[in-house]
Design a protein around this motif. Structure first.
Motif, PDB file in Angstrom:
ATOM      1  N   GLU A 278      57.006 -47.913   0.393  1.00 20.86           N
ATOM      2  CA  GLU A 278      57.179 -47.298  -0.915  1.00 20.86           C
ATOM      3  C   GLU A 278      56.417 -48.112  -1.953  1.00 20.86           C
ATOM      4  O   GLU A 278      56.619 -49.318  -2.088  1.00 20.86           O
ATOM      5  CB  GLU A 278      58.655 -47.218  -1.301  1.00 20.86           C
ATOM      6  CG  GLU A 278      58.881 -46.508  -2.627  1.00 20.86           C
ATOM      7  CD  GLU A 278      60.350 -46.355  -2.979  1.00 20.86           C
ATOM      8  OE1 GLU A 278      60.652 -45.838  -4.070  1.00 20.86           O
ATOM      9  OE2 GLU A 278      61.186 -46.764  -2.146  1.00 20.86           O
ATOM     10  N   MET A 279      55.534 -47.445  -2.679  1.00 18.62           N
ATOM     11  CA  MET A 279      54.695 -48.130  -3.647  1.00 18.62           C
ATOM     12  C   MET A 279      55.436 -48.323  -4.974  1.00 18.62           C
ATOM     13  O   MET A 279      56.014 -47.381  -5.519  1.00 18.62           O
ATOM     14  CB  MET A 279      53.414 -47.331  -3.901  1.00 18.62           C
ATOM     15  CG  MET A 279      52.488 -47.207  -2.699  1.00 18.62           C
ATOM     16  SD  MET A 279      51.748 -48.787  -2.223  1.00 18.62           S
ATOM     17  CE  MET A 279      52.812 -49.244  -0.828  1.00 18.62           C
ATOM     18  N   LYS A 280      55.420 -49.559  -5.460  1.00 17.98           N
ATOM     19  CA  LYS A 280      56.000 -49.894  -6.755  1.00 17.98           C
ATOM     20  C   LYS A 280      54.869 -50.034  -7.782  1.00 17.98           C
ATOM     21  O   LYS A 280      53.686 -49.974  -7.462  1.00 17.98           O
ATOM     22  CB  LYS A 280      56.791 -51.196  -6.665  1.00 17.98           C
ATOM     23  CG  LYS A 280      57.848 -51.210  -5.558  1.00 17.98           C
ATOM     24  CD  LYS A 280      58.979 -50.246  -5.863  1.00 17.98           C
ATOM     25  CE  LYS A 280      60.082 -50.356  -4.814  1.00 17.98           C
ATOM     26  NZ  LYS A 280      61.191 -49.406  -5.069  1.00 17.98           N
ATOM     27  N   GLU A 281      55.265 -50.223  -9.045  1.00 20.63           N
ATOM     28  CA  GLU A 281      54.267 -50.401 -10.104  1.00 20.63           C
ATOM     29  C   GLU A 281      53.389 -51.620  -9.856  1.00 20.63           C
ATOM     30  O   GLU A 281      52.200 -51.619 -10.156  1.00 20.63           O
ATOM     31  CB  GLU A 281      54.971 -50.537 -11.459  1.00 20.63           C
ATOM     32  CG  GLU A 281      55.541 -49.239 -12.006  1.00 20.63           C
ATOM     33  CD  GLU A 281      54.454 -48.300 -12.513  1.00 20.63           C
ATOM     34  OE1 GLU A 281      53.289 -48.726 -12.613  1.00 20.63           O
ATOM     35  OE2 GLU A 281      54.787 -47.129 -12.806  1.00 20.63           O
ATOM     36  N   ASP A 282      54.011 -52.691  -9.297  1.00 17.40           N
ATOM     37  CA  ASP A 282      53.269 -53.935  -9.079  1.00 17.40           C
ATOM     38  C   ASP A 282      52.786 -54.090  -7.646  1.00 17.40           C
ATOM     39  O   ASP A 282      52.366 -55.180  -7.249  1.00 17.40           O
ATOM     40  CB  ASP A 282      54.147 -55.133  -9.453  1.00 17.40           C
ATOM     41  CG  ASP A 282      55.464 -55.146  -8.679  1.00 17.40           C
ATOM     42  OD1 ASP A 282      55.791 -54.127  -8.053  1.00 17.40           O
ATOM     43  OD2 ASP A 282      56.166 -56.179  -8.721  1.00 17.40           O
ATOM     44  N   SER A 283      52.827 -53.005  -6.856  1.00 17.60           N
ATOM     45  CA  SER A 283      52.362 -53.097  -5.477  1.00 17.60           C
ATOM     46  C   SER A 283      50.851 -53.303  -5.432  1.00 17.60           C
ATOM     47  O   SER A 283      50.123 -52.886  -6.341  1.00 17.60           O
ATOM     48  CB  SER A 283      52.730 -51.835  -4.689  1.00 17.60           C
ATOM     49  OG  SER A 283      54.132 -51.663  -4.624  1.00 17.60           O
ATOM     50  N   LEU A 284      50.392 -53.941  -4.373  1.00 16.32           N
ATOM     51  CA  LEU A 284      48.977 -54.287  -4.247  1.00 16.32           C
ATOM     52  C   LEU A 284      48.091 -53.050  -4.239  1.00 16.32           C
ATOM     53  O   LEU A 284      47.004 -53.048  -4.813  1.00 16.32           O
ATOM     54  CB  LEU A 284      48.758 -55.100  -2.965  1.00 16.32           C
ATOM     55  CG  LEU A 284      47.310 -55.477  -2.631  1.00 16.32           C
ATOM     56  CD1 LEU A 284      46.742 -56.396  -3.708  1.00 16.32           C
ATOM     57  CD2 LEU A 284      47.238 -56.142  -1.261  1.00 16.32           C
ATOM     58  N   ILE A 318      43.926 -41.511  -4.876  1.00 12.22           N
ATOM     59  CA  ILE A 318      44.427 -42.698  -5.564  1.00 12.22           C
ATOM     60  C   ILE A 318      45.925 -42.802  -5.332  1.00 12.22           C
ATOM     61  O   ILE A 318      46.680 -41.859  -5.562  1.00 12.22           O
ATOM     62  CB  ILE A 318      44.123 -42.644  -7.069  1.00 12.22           C
ATOM     63  CG1 ILE A 318      42.601 -42.612  -7.293  1.00 12.22           C
ATOM     64  CG2 ILE A 318      44.737 -43.827  -7.799  1.00 12.22           C
ATOM     65  CD1 ILE A 318      42.207 -42.489  -8.750  1.00 12.22           C
ATOM     66  N   ILE A 319      46.379 -43.959  -4.868  1.00 15.41           N
ATOM     67  CA  ILE A 319      47.792 -44.208  -4.609  1.00 15.41           C
ATOM     68  C   ILE A 319      48.509 -44.454  -5.925  1.00 15.41           C
ATOM     69  O   ILE A 319      48.015 -45.167  -6.789  1.00 15.41           O
ATOM     70  CB  ILE A 319      47.965 -45.417  -3.671  1.00 15.41           C
ATOM     71  CG1 ILE A 319      47.223 -45.170  -2.353  1.00 15.41           C
ATOM     72  CG2 ILE A 319      49.431 -45.695  -3.402  1.00 15.41           C
ATOM     73  CD1 ILE A 319      47.154 -46.371  -1.462  1.00 15.41           C
ATOM     74  N   ARG A 320      49.698 -43.862  -6.060  1.00 11.54           N
ATOM     75  CA  ARG A 320      50.455 -43.990  -7.293  1.00 11.54           C
ATOM     76  C   ARG A 320      51.796 -44.658  -7.028  1.00 11.54           C
ATOM     77  O   ARG A 320      52.292 -44.666  -5.893  1.00 11.54           O
ATOM     78  CB  ARG A 320      50.694 -42.625  -7.936  1.00 11.54           C
ATOM     79  CG  ARG A 320      49.425 -41.917  -8.364  1.00 11.54           C
ATOM     80  CD  ARG A 320      49.770 -40.573  -8.937  1.00 11.54           C
ATOM     81  NE  ARG A 320      48.583 -39.848  -9.378  1.00 11.54           N
ATOM     82  CZ  ARG A 320      48.599 -38.601  -9.809  1.00 11.54           C
ATOM     83  NH1 ARG A 320      49.734 -37.934  -9.831  1.00 11.54           N
ATOM     84  NH2 ARG A 320      47.492 -38.014 -10.208  1.00 11.54           N
ATOM     85  N   ALA A 321      52.364 -45.183  -8.099  1.00 10.58           N
ATOM     86  CA  ALA A 321      53.699 -45.758  -7.998  1.00 10.58           C
ATOM     87  C   ALA A 321      54.693 -44.656  -7.637  1.00 10.58           C
ATOM     88  O   ALA A 321      54.648 -43.564  -8.195  1.00 10.58           O
ATOM     89  CB  ALA A 321      54.085 -46.425  -9.315  1.00 10.58           C
ATOM     90  N   GLY A 322      55.579 -44.944  -6.688  1.00  6.04           N
ATOM     91  CA  GLY A 322      56.532 -43.947  -6.219  1.00  6.04           C
ATOM     92  C   GLY A 322      56.101 -43.250  -4.952  1.00  6.04           C
ATOM     93  O   GLY A 322      56.923 -42.583  -4.306  1.00  6.04           O
TER      94      GLY A 322
END
Length: 334
Positions: A278-284, A318-322
């Motif tokens: 799960e991608m967070k705002e601060d994920s790489l 493009i990968i997004r947060a969430g």
């Protein structure tokens, strides 16, 4: 020193927020969605202005039209400046900020964005009342359909054309050969009877195109008996020729959706090895394109879950947060 660092962090955070707003908005981000609606409304207003100005009674409303034109041009100008300013987030793989700016300015989207307002400021170089260049603003509406963001019909078309390009090229080659043969035959049959209509083989080629593609403009047609019989045969062949690429594309659509459904069901199979992140705002990887993820050979992105949607991870996505990334772990132990 701490104040300066804090100001830089706030400035960077504000810049990132502006970038998120001017990009295609998530359903949860109301500000970004509102910006999308605003741009869509401005585009539709420009389309209305372009159509309305063609009417005779538009002259009496010229002052209002000029004000509306000015307001929309200012909005497009501000948006373009913001996109140039935040281009380093759009091209996060490029560490050089100015190179990222250049990449956006020279991109197709950047050129269209520039031409959507530049003619207004340079009437000397674009003297045609800018009506023709207003069409560039209509092209911008494609951005709002989330072409690269969701696995919808637009994205499917791209993948189908890529996967079926060999079959499509073969069918197109067959059609071109048939057109050339038909044009030469019709020229031979009709030239003496209609020397002004079938002047050369190219005239026959125009007839072959309109007939084989079932357009039938009617501006050029055979009048001799043999020409009409030959025209009937070509018309019947044209129906079959058009059906070939149509069938290829239809089969490709079915395969794409079946493959996506199969992948989606496979991720629920506990016997297979998958990694869910799960991608967070601060994920790489947040804000990064799939092609720039630098994954090891054992890991391969399979699908991306974005809310209720299932997206195929194309290279430019493009990968997004969430987002929830589903990676297939090939040859990995549990």
């Amino acid at each position: 020193m701490e104040v300066c660092i804090g100001d830089k962090v706030m400035s960077k955070s504000r810049k990132k927020r502006i970038f998120d707003i001017i990009q295609i908005g998530n359903d949860e981000d109301r500000v970004s969605r509102g910006f999308d609606i605003l741009i869509m409304a401005v585009i539709l207003i420009n389309l209305f202005l372009a159509v309305f100005e063609t009417f005779e009674n538009a002259a009496r409303y010229q002052d209002i039209l000029n004000i509306a034109e000015l307001v929309t041009v200012i909005i497009f100008t501000v948006e373009y400046i913001l996109r140039v300013w935040t281009s380093d987030y759009l091209y996060s793989d490029d560490e050089n900020r100015w190179r990222a700016v250049l990449r956006y300015v020279l991109s197709f989207s950047g050129i269209v964005d520039l031409l959507s307002f530049l003619p207004y400021y340079l009437p000397v170089f674009f003297p045609a009342g800018i009506v023709a260049f207003r069409m560039f603003r209509v092209i911008r509406i494609l951005r709002l359909f989330r072409i690269n963001a969701y696995y919808d019909a637009f994205n499917v078309i791209t993948n189908v054309l890529k996967n079926k390009k060999d079959q499509l090229l073969s069918s197109i080659f067959i059609i071109l050969v048939l057109m050339a043969a038909a044009s030469l035959c019709m020229y031979s049959l009709e030239h003496e009877a209609q020397p002004e209509v079938f002047r050369n083989a190219f005239s026959g080629f125009w007839w072959a195109v309109s007939t084989l593609l079932t357009v039938g403009y009617g501006d050029i047609y055979p009048i001799t008996m043999l020409g009409r019989l030959f025209g009937i045969c070509i018309t019947m062949l044209g129906v079959g020729m058009v059906a070939i690429p149509t069938g290829i594309l239809s089969a490709g659509f079915v395969e794409q959706y079946a493959q996506l459904k199969e992948i989606d069901e496979d991720t629920k199979d506990k016997d297979k090895q998958y990694v869910l992140l799960e991608m967070k705002e601060d994920s790489l990887w947040t804000g990064m394109k799939i092609r720039n993820m630098m994954l090891p050979a054992e890991l391969k992105p399979v699908i991306i879950r974005r809310g209720e949607r299932t997206i195929e991870p194309s290279q430019n996505l493009i990968i997004r947060a969430g987002d929830i990334l589903v990676l297939a772990a090939e040859g990995c132990e549990e």
